[in-house]
Design an enzyme around this catalytic site. Structure first.
Site, PDB file in Angstrom:
ATOM      1  N   LYS A  87      30.408 -24.519 -15.616  1.00 35.25           N
ATOM      2  CA  LYS A  87      31.367 -23.711 -16.386  1.00 35.25           C
ATOM      3  C   LYS A  87      32.703 -23.678 -15.662  1.00 35.25           C
ATOM      4  O   LYS A  87      32.749 -23.552 -14.425  1.00 35.25           O
ATOM      5  CB  LYS A  87      30.865 -22.259 -16.500  1.00 35.25           C
ATOM      6  N   LYS A  91      19.994 -24.445 -14.618  1.00 35.88           N
ATOM      7  CA  LYS A  91      19.628 -24.163 -16.010  1.00 35.88           C
ATOM      8  C   LYS A  91      18.143 -23.822 -16.049  1.00 35.88           C
ATOM      9  O   LYS A  91      17.280 -24.675 -15.941  1.00 35.88           O
ATOM     10  CB  LYS A  91      19.925 -25.369 -16.891  1.00 35.88           C
ATOM     11  N   GLU A 142      25.572 -23.652 -11.967  1.00 35.54           N
ATOM     12  CA  GLU A 142      24.363 -22.805 -11.922  1.00 35.54           C
ATOM     13  C   GLU A 142      23.151 -23.597 -12.395  1.00 35.54           C
ATOM     14  O   GLU A 142      23.310 -24.550 -13.177  1.00 35.54           O
ATOM     15  CB  GLU A 142      24.561 -21.595 -12.842  1.00 35.54           C
ATOM     16  N   ASP A 155      25.613 -30.865 -24.329  1.00 36.12           N
ATOM     17  CA  ASP A 155      24.771 -31.511 -23.308  1.00 36.12           C
ATOM     18  C   ASP A 155      25.418 -32.790 -22.781  1.00 36.12           C
ATOM     19  O   ASP A 155      26.026 -33.547 -23.530  1.00 36.12           O
ATOM     20  CB  ASP A 155      23.395 -31.878 -23.911  1.00 36.12           C
ATOM     21  N   TYR A 187       0.834  -1.214   0.000  1.00 39.70           N
ATOM     22  CA  TYR A 187       0.000   0.000   0.000  1.00 39.70           C
ATOM     23  C   TYR A 187       0.868   1.263   0.000  1.00 39.70           C
ATOM     24  O   TYR A 187       0.481   2.296  -0.542  1.00 39.70           O
ATOM     25  CB  TYR A 187      -0.975   0.007   1.189  1.00 39.70           C
ATOM     26  N   SER A 191      25.370 -21.995 -27.875  1.00 42.08           N
ATOM     27  CA  SER A 191      24.596 -23.041 -27.194  1.00 42.08           C
ATOM     28  C   SER A 191      25.583 -23.862 -26.366  1.00 42.08           C
ATOM     29  O   SER A 191      26.778 -23.586 -26.377  1.00 42.08           O
ATOM     30  CB  SER A 191      23.881 -23.909 -28.219  1.00 42.08           C
ATOM     31  N   LEU A 192      25.068 -24.831 -25.635  1.00 38.94           N
ATOM     32  CA  LEU A 192      25.924 -25.620 -24.731  1.00 38.94           C
ATOM     33  C   LEU A 192      25.956 -27.069 -25.182  1.00 38.94           C
ATOM     34  O   LEU A 192      24.964 -27.592 -25.686  1.00 38.94           O
ATOM     35  CB  LEU A 192      25.353 -25.587 -23.305  1.00 38.94           C
TER      36      LEU A 192
HETATM   37  N1  LIG Z   1      22.524 -21.942 -23.841  1.00 41.32           N
HETATM   38  C1  LIG Z   1      23.283 -21.423 -22.875  1.00 41.32           C
HETATM   39  O1  LIG Z   1      24.402 -21.017 -23.059  1.00 41.32           O
HETATM   40  C2  LIG Z   1      22.707 -21.322 -21.514  1.00 41.32           C
HETATM   41  C3  LIG Z   1      21.413 -21.550 -21.139  1.00 41.32           C
HETATM   42  C4  LIG Z   1      21.192 -21.333 -19.766  1.00 41.32           C
HETATM   43  C5  LIG Z   1      19.976 -21.441 -19.034  1.00 41.32           C
HETATM   44  N2  LIG Z   1      18.818 -21.806 -19.647  1.00 41.32           N
HETATM   45  N3  LIG Z   1      19.934 -21.170 -17.712  1.00 41.32           N
HETATM   46  C6  LIG Z   1      21.051 -20.819 -17.040  1.00 41.32           C
HETATM   47  C7  LIG Z   1      22.273 -20.709 -17.703  1.00 41.32           C
HETATM   48  C8  LIG Z   1      23.475 -20.308 -16.935  1.00 41.32           C
HETATM   49  N4  LIG Z   1      23.344 -20.059 -15.641  1.00 41.32           N
HETATM   50  O2  LIG Z   1      24.536 -20.190 -17.524  1.00 41.32           O
HETATM   51  C9  LIG Z   1      22.327 -20.961 -19.071  1.00 41.32           C
HETATM   52  S1  LIG Z   1      23.670 -20.850 -20.160  1.00 41.32           S
END
Ligand SMILES: NC(=O)c1cc2c(N)ncc(C(N)=O)c2s1
Length: 323
Positions: A291, A120, A118, A91, A40, A88-89
């Site tokens: 990372k 995702k 971290e 997997d 409020y 991209s990463l």
């Molecule tokens: N595709 C990517 O590079 C990433 C995708 C994501 C995601 N969806 N959530 C967290 C992170 C992170 N903390 O780095 C990353 S990094």
């Protein structure tokens, strides 16, 4: 007796004071999740600012909290070229994949390295550009090189600051997502209105950000976590863990569940911990991102054609973690 209307000079001063106070309270609520005033109190100050802006429209500024509600109907989304590619990463799907990753990294780095772990976030990847502290452009990832300009829609996301705490020029990347509860509420509304429901929060977030009516986006309660610095500007962090803290210091929302792990065994313990905890989180995650923490080592390891050699994502898509 009713208050005397403010003169332009008084209104200008009061509007500036109210914007600063409201943006501070908004930062505490939406970015730090630690509000210090009741709703409020915020609402009363907001109404005071709205009244001033209604009487003196020229006093409306881009960073005024009243501009968060949207009000533009866009014709479409322009294309944006990412000067720094949104990668991209690679997997991983099992403990073996993660330990193999560590083995490759140690071999390339010539030593044992620390990892920043971290969550995702299961949302939509976004890139935010700030010039002299002002939010100037927000874009989707697209194909990593070409995305869509969704600046006006991202301006309605309350945890994205319209102005940083420092007047610096940086580009940062993160995820825009819809909290689980907001997803449930939205689908309930849509079902009652006879509309199609969204399959999951990620689709709901993506669908919301594709809205051409920014007022609709403002109502979707989207949120963000930032996790990558693309253009550092004057930022000084030398590791991923420090970069996350620096992002938070300049006013951006980061995920608190990060962890610095000295060994891959510690990384695996973190993965198991959050595989268990994920159902308790107020947002969906689809895995963990690991990372190499030190930026100098990241630079040494570099990238393959599509992804960094210094990072891997482990997917939680399958119900059981493959040990
Ligand atoms: N595709 C990517 O590079 C990433 C995708 C994501 C995601 N969806 N959530 C967290 C992170 C992170 N903390 O780095 C990353 S990094």
């Amino acid at each position: 007796m009713a208050d005397q209307p403010l003169t332009l000079a008084e209104a200008t001063e009061k509007a500036k004071e109210l914007r600063t106070q409201l943006n501070h309270y908004s930062h505490e609520y939406y970015v730090e999740d630690k509000p210090t005033v009741e709703d409020y109190v915020y609402d009363r100050l907001y109404k005071e600012l709205l009244d001033i802006e209604t009487n003196y429209p020229d006093l409306i500024t881009a960073d005024s909290p009243t501009q968060r509600v949207g009000g533009k109907i866009l014709q479409g989304f322009e294309k944006v070229t990412h000067d720094i590619q949104m990668f991209s990463l690679n997997d991983g799907f099992s403990k073996e994949d993660i330990f193999d990753f560590d083995e490759r990294v140690q071999k390339l780095a010539g030593k044992q390295v620390g990892y920043c772990c971290e969550l995702k976030i299961d949302g939509l990847a976004i890139s935010l550009k700030y010039e002299n502290g002002k939010f100037v452009q927000g874009a989707t990832r697209g194909d990593g090189t070409l995305g869509e300009n969704i600046t006006e829609n991202l301006k309605t996301v309350k945890s994205i600051p319209l102005e940083l705490k420092k007047p610096i020029s940086v580009e940062v990347r993160g995820e825009c997502y819809m909290p689980k509860q907001s997803f449930v509420n939205l689908n309930k509304e849509r079902e009652e209105a006879g509309q199609d429901v969204f399959a999951n929060p990620r689709n709901a977030a993506a669908g919301s950000l594709r809205q051409l009516d920014t007022r609709m986006v403002a109502k979707r309660n989207l949120n963000t976590f930032l996790y990558t610095v693309a253009d550092f500007g004057p930022m000084t962090a030398q590791t991923q863990f420090d970069a996350l803290n620096e992002l938070s210091e300049i006013g951006l929302r980061t995920n608190p569940e990060k962890k610095l792990c000295a060994t891959i065994e510690d990384v695996w313990a973190y993965i198991e911990e959050y595989h268990e905890k994920r159902t308790d989180l107020p947002y969906e995650i689809d895995g963990i991102v690991i990372k190499v923490n030190d930026f100098t080592i990241q630079d040494e390891l570099g990238f393959t054609v599509k992804a960094p050699r210094w990072a891997i994502a482990i997917s939680f898509r399958q119900k059981k973690l493959k040990r």
